[in-house]
Design an enzyme around this catalytic site. Structure first.
Site, PDB file in Angstrom:
ATOM      1  N   GLU A  58      -8.790   6.392  -7.567  1.00 44.17           N
ATOM      2  CA  GLU A  58      -7.876   5.612  -8.411  1.00 44.17           C
ATOM      3  C   GLU A  58      -8.370   5.430  -9.839  1.00 44.17           C
ATOM      4  O   GLU A  58      -7.586   5.089 -10.730  1.00 44.17           O
ATOM      5  CB  GLU A  58      -7.612   4.246  -7.785  1.00 44.17           C
TER       6      GLU A  58
ATOM      7  N   HIS B  96      -3.365  -1.245  -6.547  1.00 46.50           N
ATOM      8  CA  HIS B  96      -4.451  -2.225  -6.499  1.00 46.50           C
ATOM      9  C   HIS B  96      -3.978  -3.583  -7.032  1.00 46.50           C
ATOM     10  O   HIS B  96      -4.624  -4.193  -7.890  1.00 46.50           O
ATOM     11  CB  HIS B  96      -5.654  -1.723  -7.318  1.00 46.50           C
TER      12      HIS B  96
ATOM     13  N   ARG C 119     -11.198  -1.059  -0.031  1.00 45.79           N
ATOM     14  CA  ARG C 119     -11.677  -0.127  -1.048  1.00 45.79           C
ATOM     15  C   ARG C 119     -11.163   1.260  -0.695  1.00 45.79           C
ATOM     16  O   ARG C 119     -11.137   1.656   0.474  1.00 45.79           O
ATOM     17  CB  ARG C 119     -13.207  -0.126  -1.126  1.00 45.79           C
TER      18      ARG C 119
END
Length: 338
Positions: A264, A296, A235
């Protein structure tokens, strides 16, 4: 069951539409992220399906409940973007995908390490301009290097197996790791300060909780071995981005590979190629030749997408039938299983 899908992309639709042939749910697709500003799109849907950068805070959940939504299905393992206490107060059920393909994220972790170490991203750009010089592309043998894995859940263990195959020495930072599992995975359990001091490569595989937010801050980065590599496929907010930037600018940190970034939301999963990037820290990180950032995509394999779709649709069916949801339901009082 009628489900409104938010923050959708072609890869989502393909996987879910293929899997839904066995379930028969009614799926409606919305491109915007689910936020208090877009929640009106979900009015009348008994269920919504959200992704990692949606914002299911109190106001959003309250609006969902007022519109008749009873189920929030997260097509992700993480749930730090959901106010679980408010969901419980509203009588809403929240489910997630606790496991899809640990190997997908573990293999992406290894890809970041290999690309950074052997300067693959730089070499690729060079040869496309007919520059075949090897100057500045020297890497190191992974064999014999020390890799510290912070978090030994399913993804951390899959990552351990990969780096053991490279012949690396493995350190494990996880108070829940059993001695038997450590032996089987060739791991040496250590505390985080020791891992920071000894690791040539430090890789993060933790959920985001109040206790893990900014786990890697300026003090932690200062303890790392000079020239070490930092990898984050967990994360984004596990790392203090400002501190990371300072450690890279000083030259103390040798390289960073990030598949996640703490700010993000609103950036990753979007095409911003025709715009000016507003995040100054991210823009600065992208200028470093020893930083590799992917948006991601660690989960993005056919196998993982298929597993996410099947698990999510099965949870929806079980909810619709009033069947138990122990394996996938998340509640405010739960500690995240790993």
């Amino acid at each position: 069951m009628r489900i409104a899908f938010f923050d959708t992309h072609r890869f989502d639709r393909t996987a879910f539409e293929e899997a839904n042939a066995a379930f028969g749910h009614e799926l409606t697709w919305f491109e915007p992220r689910l936020t208090p500003q877009t929640v009106g799109l979900a009015a009348g849907f008994p269920g919504v399906c959200s992704f990692v950068n949606d914002r299911l805070d109190g106001p959003c959940l309250q609006a969902l409940a007022q519109g008749g939504t009873r189920l929030v299905a997260l097509r992700s393992a993480g749930f730090n973007h959901v106010d679980l206490a408010e969901a419980a107060r509203l009588g809403m059920t929240v489910v997630r995908v606790p496991e899809y393909s640990p190997e997908a994220v573990a293999e992406h972790t290894a890809a970041l390490v290999l690309a950074l170490n052997r300067k693959v991203h730089r070499a690729y750009a060079r040869v496309r301009e007919w520059n075949f010089s090897l100057d500045g592309l020297v890497g190191f043998d992974l064999h014999g290097k020390t890799v510290a894995l912070v978090g030994l859940g399913r993804i951390g263990r899959a990552t351990a197996r990969i780096f053991h195959g490279f012949g690396c020495r493995l350190l494990a930072v996880d108070p829940q790791l059993k001695e038997e599992d450590a032996r089987r995975l060739h791991l040496e359990p250590v505390a985080l300060p020791e891992a920071l001091a000894r690791a040539d490569i430090l890789s993060l595989h933790l959920p985001l909780t109040p206790g893990t937010r900014h786990l890697i801050d300026a003090a932690a980065l200062a303890r790392m071995k000079p020239g070490a590599m930092l990898i984050n496929t967990g994360r984004g907010a596990l790392i203090d981005s400002q501190a990371l930037l300072a450690a890279l600018k000083s030259g103390h940190l040798g390289a960073a590979g990030l598949d996640v970034y703490e700010e993000e939301e609103g950036v990753f999963f979007q095409d911003l190629s025709g715009q000016v990037l507003q995040d100054d820290v991210l823009a600065r990180l992208l200028t470093f030749p020893n930083v590799l950032i992917t948006a991601h995509q660690g989960f993005l394999t056919r196998e993982a997408l298929g597993a996410i779709a099947r698990t999510t649709l099965e949870s929806i069916r079980r909810f619709e039938r009033g069947e138990p949801l122990e394996a996938t339901e998340v509640r405010a009082e739960q500690v995240l299983p790993r």
